[in-house]
Every structure is written in structure tokens, then in C-alpha cells.
Design an enzyme around this catalytic site. Structure first.
Site, PDB file in Angstrom:
ATOM      1  N   LYS A  57     -73.547  -3.066  76.002  1.00 38.12           N
ATOM      2  CA  LYS A  57     -73.062  -2.481  77.245  1.00 38.12           C
ATOM      3  C   LYS A  57     -73.663  -1.083  77.424  1.00 38.12           C
ATOM      4  O   LYS A  57     -74.193  -0.758  78.467  1.00 38.12           O
ATOM      5  CB  LYS A  57     -71.527  -2.432  77.200  1.00 38.12           C
ATOM      6  CG  LYS A  57     -70.911  -1.845  78.427  1.00 38.12           C
ATOM      7  CD  LYS A  57     -69.393  -1.924  78.387  1.00 38.12           C
ATOM      8  CE  LYS A  57     -68.833  -1.030  79.496  1.00 38.12           C
ATOM      9  NZ  LYS A  57     -67.399  -1.074  79.616  1.00 38.12           N
ATOM     10  N   GLU A  92     -75.914   0.193  65.541  1.00 37.11           N
ATOM     11  CA  GLU A  92     -76.194  -1.065  64.839  1.00 37.11           C
ATOM     12  C   GLU A  92     -77.144  -1.936  65.671  1.00 37.11           C
ATOM     13  O   GLU A  92     -78.148  -2.460  65.179  1.00 37.11           O
ATOM     14  CB  GLU A  92     -74.896  -1.854  64.599  1.00 37.11           C
ATOM     15  CG  GLU A  92     -73.928  -1.221  63.629  1.00 37.11           C
ATOM     16  CD  GLU A  92     -72.889  -0.353  64.332  1.00 37.11           C
ATOM     17  OE1 GLU A  92     -73.208   0.237  65.390  1.00 37.11           O
ATOM     18  OE2 GLU A  92     -71.769  -0.258  63.796  1.00 37.11           O
ATOM     19  N   GLY A 137     -66.177  -4.135  77.016  1.00 33.14           N
ATOM     20  CA  GLY A 137     -66.979  -4.899  76.052  1.00 33.14           C
ATOM     21  C   GLY A 137     -66.293  -6.171  75.590  1.00 33.14           C
ATOM     22  O   GLY A 137     -66.882  -7.259  75.568  1.00 33.14           O
ATOM     23  N   ARG A 138     -65.021  -6.060  75.236  1.00 33.29           N
ATOM     24  CA  ARG A 138     -64.315  -7.237  74.693  1.00 33.29           C
ATOM     25  C   ARG A 138     -63.885  -8.217  75.775  1.00 33.29           C
ATOM     26  O   ARG A 138     -63.266  -9.234  75.482  1.00 33.29           O
ATOM     27  CB  ARG A 138     -63.127  -6.778  73.848  1.00 33.29           C
ATOM     28  CG  ARG A 138     -62.180  -5.824  74.544  1.00 33.29           C
ATOM     29  CD  ARG A 138     -61.283  -5.104  73.532  1.00 33.29           C
ATOM     30  NE  ARG A 138     -60.429  -4.090  74.139  1.00 33.29           N
ATOM     31  CZ  ARG A 138     -60.798  -2.839  74.358  1.00 33.29           C
ATOM     32  NH1 ARG A 138     -62.005  -2.435  74.046  1.00 33.29           N
ATOM     33  NH2 ARG A 138     -59.951  -1.975  74.884  1.00 33.29           N
ATOM     34  N   GLU A 156     -58.240  -3.914  69.428  1.00 28.07           N
ATOM     35  CA  GLU A 156     -58.938  -2.810  70.089  1.00 28.07           C
ATOM     36  C   GLU A 156     -58.220  -2.454  71.395  1.00 28.07           C
ATOM     37  O   GLU A 156     -58.272  -1.316  71.850  1.00 28.07           O
ATOM     38  CB  GLU A 156     -60.408  -3.192  70.359  1.00 28.07           C
ATOM     39  CG  GLU A 156     -61.297  -1.987  70.625  1.00 28.07           C
ATOM     40  CD  GLU A 156     -62.787  -2.304  70.550  1.00 28.07           C
ATOM     41  OE1 GLU A 156     -63.489  -1.757  69.690  1.00 28.07           O
ATOM     42  OE2 GLU A 156     -63.266  -3.102  71.373  1.00 28.07           O
ATOM     43  N   HIS A 193     -54.856 -24.267  52.341  1.00 24.83           N
ATOM     44  CA  HIS A 193     -55.188 -24.277  50.914  1.00 24.83           C
ATOM     45  C   HIS A 193     -55.561 -22.884  50.427  1.00 24.83           C
ATOM     46  O   HIS A 193     -56.200 -22.732  49.384  1.00 24.83           O
ATOM     47  CB  HIS A 193     -56.318 -25.278  50.658  1.00 24.83           C
ATOM     48  CG  HIS A 193     -55.921 -26.665  51.071  1.00 24.83           C
ATOM     49  ND1 HIS A 193     -55.259 -27.530  50.228  1.00 24.83           N
ATOM     50  CD2 HIS A 193     -56.012 -27.302  52.265  1.00 24.83           C
ATOM     51  CE1 HIS A 193     -54.997 -28.652  50.873  1.00 24.83           C
ATOM     52  NE2 HIS A 193     -55.440 -28.532  52.122  1.00 24.83           N
ATOM     53  N   LYS A 223     -67.747   6.637  64.105  1.00 23.62           N
ATOM     54  CA  LYS A 223     -69.154   6.636  64.545  1.00 23.62           C
ATOM     55  C   LYS A 223     -69.747   8.031  64.375  1.00 23.62           C
ATOM     56  O   LYS A 223     -70.859   8.193  63.868  1.00 23.62           O
ATOM     57  CB  LYS A 223     -69.257   6.243  66.021  1.00 23.62           C
ATOM     58  CG  LYS A 223     -68.988   4.791  66.322  1.00 23.62           C
ATOM     59  CD  LYS A 223     -69.249   4.530  67.812  1.00 23.62           C
ATOM     60  CE  LYS A 223     -68.723   3.188  68.245  1.00 23.62           C
ATOM     61  NZ  LYS A 223     -68.827   2.952  69.674  1.00 23.62           N
TER      62      LYS A 223
END
Ligand code: F6P
Length: 533
Positions: A197, A203, A255-256, A341, A372, A501
Site C-alpha cells: 500500500k 521487508e 491494508g488488512r 491489528e 491432536h 519499525k
């Protein structure tokens, strides 16, 4: 919302009844405490919510102004106050042919980019857009957070509809992620989509540059095999990506919440524009339900009220998301970002401290695998973990229908076991039938007691199609919205990710020995010394 309402919620929750008793007293409980939307059914009857507590929760939603805030969001009001932005991701999936007046410019922009995306996706799938070594065989989406989790989760979920090139997702700045993905790929037939965005995320930009270098070793013009998805179009041209392969969107898409637009390009290339449109249509169908249904019949609202009941009412700090659908194995991670978030904040919209706990810790794994691994704690641990099961009526594997029957049986068995449990008397009877007596019987029986009365909900859907996936994602988006409104939170900013950050940026030169660590704390200095050694 007034503190008195939260206090009352806690008071009501403190005297919550035994779930199994609620069923004994009311043979229509399942029907009363469930809601449908199209063919999807949400059952929240295996919780301790009663008619009275549900009425109270609905009155809380009303008092918080859920309906007016919902309408404000859909109308384009700037409800993301701390960033002074509108919240209009719902527009990305609004396919209405005769939309209501308003937001015409925004609608037009969305529709233009969608058409551009569909043309590009089709060209990649058909081979009309080729790499320097021929038809595109592999697509790599480089992005992180909302620029990764949505398309990665949805591409896996829709595997049966995947008829385009292979699609890979690289998110982690750990070089292992990129290296493992590139291993075996042919740069000359690979398309890289840089999805960010902001187009500044360290990253993503680091991975994008390394992918560019990888491609440059083999092809003459690596930039030609790059596309970009971003709100910062000028930055994409600085990277060297031609504007014909840049797919923009506006800052009113968080973003999400962005999988519905250009961030979903990798998904669209995988499944094709028609299936992608079905995905949007599913989301839009849930939007219509959210806008039209009364609070008491509204699936996202009821899902949110169950969440508020368990977290802020009963004090259960976590929520397990347990899809009995292996292709939804990335859904818990997707929902972690969406919910944590959005609602992981301790300050309300007006700057005051939150009156109650913030949103819950969300975690999970698909069933039956989780059974399990961690279900032991869910059944017999000292803490209560509300579970959210989900399962399809039908699987895609017609020749493996007996697997699906087992899957469904396991899903239903877990919610039943959590509710009914097993008493000491029942456990003792079992031990006695195995020939145990006296102290040994007592001891062994105690280990086999299940407290029961543990709440769960179950979401049932017909089959995991693009439409249904769209419904599920929009359902959860609106659930988060409603919870956020009730908590008084701005669900659309994420200031809590910034400090880490900033500090990472400051630490990089220290790690490289270019700057002194003198200002750092003792622990950080020791770790730096070890890592630099
Ligand atoms: O750091 C959090 C975050 O800003 C998320 O909200 C977002 O989805 C992710 O980083 C990626 O951001 P971008 O798409 O700008 O690279």
C-alpha cells in the site's frame, strides 16, 4: 459507551448458566440462538448467552450507535479519525449496476482499476503477456501483512478454482523466504507483483530489490516482468515499473481490508477474473445483509456480540478459530491481523483510556489437526477458551466423501464434548468397567473428567466457493467493525506497529557496526554483541 453498561454486562456474565441446562429447558434453543444469511448458518446456541443477556447485548450495540456508525462507514464518512480517512473497502466489492447516488468518482475509479486488473490477469493467464522466456508459469506476490495474508489465504482457500499459473507468496524479510521460493523457478517465465500500500515497507522493498537482482541475472529487462500494487504510484515508477502494470488504490482501503481490490491481483491471476468477481459478490452479499438486517437478525452483529460477551463480559482473553476446512489453514493468521491489528488498542477514539479489555487474542489451526495438538488444553485446561468452529456442508473431493463425513463428525463432536463434558461419576463408571477399584479408580477417573460447559459457536456454509469465501471474510470484517464500535476504538489505524519499525531502522546500522550501541539497554547490547561476534 457508558461504563455502567460494561459493569452491567460483567454482572450478568458473572451469573451465567450451564449451557446444557439451557438446552434442557428450551427445545427451540438452537433455532433461537442461530441466524442464517443466504445458505450460511451461524449457531451460537452452545454458549451461555440467554434471552435476557442477548437482549442486553443488543441494547448495548444500539447504545453504541452500531447502525448509524455502519451507515456512516458505507456512506464514505471519514470514520478513521486518527488518520482522517474514509473507510470504503466495501466499495471494492460493490458490483451493483445501478448504485445509489454518491461516491460516483470513487466507484468509477474502482471499476476502472478492476477492468485494468482483469485485462492484465487474462493476458497473463492466456500468455498474451509473456515473460522474456515465454508464457508466465509462476507469479510471486511480494508483500507483507494485509498485502500478503489476504491473497495468500484466499488463493489457498480457492485451490479447486486455481487454473492459472502457479502463485507464490513471499513476505518475510528473512532471506530464507525469498530463497526457498525462488529455488527452482525460471526468472524468464516469472512475474513478480510488488504489493505494498505504502511502497515503503522495508521487508517488501528489500525482497522486491533482491527478486529484481535475481531476475536481472537471466533476463535483459527485469522491470518488464514486474507489476506493482500500491496507493503510492509515484514510488512504483521510481522502482522502474511501467505505469501500465501499476494498479492503484486509494487510502480509504486499509491494508488488512484490501484483498478485494488490486492487492488481490495474484488471486485473480490464479482463479481468473470471473471467479474473483464471485468472491467480490459474496462479500457484497454479506454487506447487504449487514446493512439491512435488524441487530437481532444480523450475522456480523451477533458474531460480534458473542465476542463481546466472551471477552469483555466473561473475561475470556483468547478466542480460537478452528476451521474444519484444510484450505482455510491460513484463515486464523488472516483473522489475527484483521482482529488484532484492528481492535488491539487501549485508547478509545476520543483519546481516553479504554473502559474494558481491548479485542481478544485470536489464534487457531484447522481441524482435525488441532485436535491432536492443543485441544487438550481447550478441554481440560484451567482457562476457558471460546471456540469458533467452521465447516462446509460439502467438500470438493467427491471421490473422498467419506473423509468429509469424518471431518464433519469431528467438528460436531468437539463442540458437543466441550459443552457436555464428562462428570467424575461417568469417568468412575468407565474406570470401574475396566476393572479398577478403590484409590486407583478414584485417581484414574479424575484424569478423565472433562469439565464441560465450555462455549463454542459453529459457522456452517454450503461449500468453500469464491462466493462463500467472500461472505466469510466480509462477515469477519463487519464483526470486527461492530466490536470496535462497541469498544469505542478506531478499528482502522495501526499505530501500535510503528515503534518496532522505528527501532529496527535505528538498530540496523548498529548491527552493521556503523554506529555505537552506547544508548541501548544492557540486554540489547549483550544480544548485539553476541550476534555481531
Ligand atoms: O505494519 C503494519 C502494516 O502497515 C499493515 O497494516 C499492512 O497491512 C502491512 O504493514 C503492509 O503495509 P504495506 O502494504 O504498506 O506494505
Amino acid at each position: 459507551m457508558e461504563q455502567a453498561l460494561w459493569d452491567e454486562l460483567k454482572r450478568v456474565a458473572a451469573t451465567r448458566p450451564v449451557i446444557a441446562d439451557l438446552f434442557s429447558k428450551d427445545d427451540r434453543r438452537a433455532q433461537t440462538f442461530s441466524v442464517s444469511c443466504d445458505e450460511m448458518l451461524f449457531d451460537f446456541s452452545k454458549t451461555q448467552i440467554t434471552n435476557d443477556s442477548l437482549d442486553f447485548l443488543i441494547s448495548m450495540a444500539d447504545a453504541a450507535g452500531v447502525e448509524s456508525k455502519r451507515d456512516a462507514m458505507f456512506s464514505g464518512a471519514r470514520i478513521n479519525e486518527t488518520e482522517d480517512r474514509a473507510v470504503l473497502h466495501t466499495l471494492l466489492r460493490d458490483l451493483a449496476e445501478d448504485p445509489p447516488n454518491g461516491l460516483q468518482e470513487e466507484r468509477q475509479g474502482v471499476s476502472q482499476v478492476r477492468t485494468q486488473m482483469a485485462a492484465f490477469a487474462t493476458a497473463v493467464r492466456d500468455g498474451e503477456f509473456a515473460g522474456q522466456g515465454g508464457k508466465i508459469t509462476d507469479v510471486i506476490n511480494i508483500g507483507i501483512g494485509g498485502s500478503d495474508l489476504g491473497p495468500a489465504m484466499a488463493t489457498l482457500a480457492l485451490a479447486p478454482f486455481h487454473d492459472g499459473p502457479r502463485v507464490h507468496f513471499v513476505s518475510n524479510v528473512d532471506g530464507a523466504d525469498l530463497a526457498d521460493t525462488l529455488d527452482g523457478l525460471n526468472p524468464a517465465t516469472t512475474l513478480v507483483i510488488v504489493a505494498s500500500k505504502t511502497f515503503t515497507t522495508i521487508e517488501t522493498m528489500t525482497n522486491a530489490r533482491s527478486a529484481y537482482d535475481w531476475m536481472k541475472r537471466v533476463v535483459d529487462e527485469p522491470g518488464v516482468q514486474f507489476a506493482a500494487v500500491s496507493t503510492a504510484e509515484e514510488k512504483t515508477s521510481d522502482f522502474g515499473i511501467d505505469s501500465t502494470r501499476v494498479f492503484g488504490f486509494e487510502d480509504w482501503v486499509g491494508g488488512r481490508y484490501s484483498v478485494w481490490g488490486p492487492i488481490g491481483l495474484s488471486l485473480m491471476i490464479a482463479v481468473g477474473p470471473d471467479a474473483f468477481k464471485e468472491f467480490l459478490a459474496g462479500g457484497a452479499a454479506m454487506d447487504r445483509h449487514f446493512q439491512a438486517a435488524s441487530l437481532a437478525e444480523n450475522m456480523p452483529v451477533l458474531l460480534a456480540l458473542v465476542g463481546i460477551w466472551h471477552n469483555q463480559g466473561c473475561g475470556h482473553a483468547t478466542r480460537a478459530v478452528l476451521p474444519y476446512d484444510n484450505r482455510l489453514s491460513r484463515l486464523p493468521a488472516y483473522l489475527q491481523q484483521l482482529e488484532m491489528e484492528s481492535n488491539g488498542k487501549s485508547v478509545a477514539m476520543d483519546g481516553s483510556d479504554l473502559a474494558v479489555n481491548s479485542g481478544p487474542v485470536v489464534w487457531g489451526e484447522p481441524g482435525t489437526n488441532g485436535q491432536h495438538a492443543f485441544y487438550q488444553l481447550i478441554h481440560q485446561g484451567t482457562r476457558v477458551i471460546p471456540c469458533e468452529f467452521m465447516v462446509a456442508k460439502e467438500g470438493h473431493e467427491e471421490d473422498l466423501a467419506h473423509h468429509h463425513a469424518l471431518l464433519v463428525a469431528n467438528c460436531l463432536a468437539q463442540s458437543e464434548a466441550l459443552m457436555v463434558g464428562r462428570s467424575l461419576e461417568e469417568a468412575a463408571e468407565i474406570m470401574a468397567s475396566k476393572g479398577l477399584t478403590g484409590a486407583e479408580l478414584d485417581r484414574e477417573a479424575r484424569h478423565r473428567v472433562f469439565p464441560g460447559n465450555r462455549p463454542s459457536t459453529t459457522l456452517v456454509y454450503p461449500k468453500l466457493t469464491p462466493f462463500v469465501l467472500g461472505q466469510i471474510i466480509a462477515l469477519y470484517e463487519h464483526r470486527v467493525f461492530v466490536e470496535g464500535v462497541m469498544l469505542g476504538i478506531n478499528s482502522f489505524d495501526q499505530w501500535g506497529v510503528e515503534l518496532g519499525k522505528e527501532l529496527a531502522n535505528a538498530l540496523t546500522p548498529i548491527l552493521e557496526g556503523k554506529e555505537s550501541d552506547a544508548a541501548k539497554d544492557g540486554s540489547t547490547r549483550m544480544l548485539l554483541a553476541y550476534l555481531r561476534r
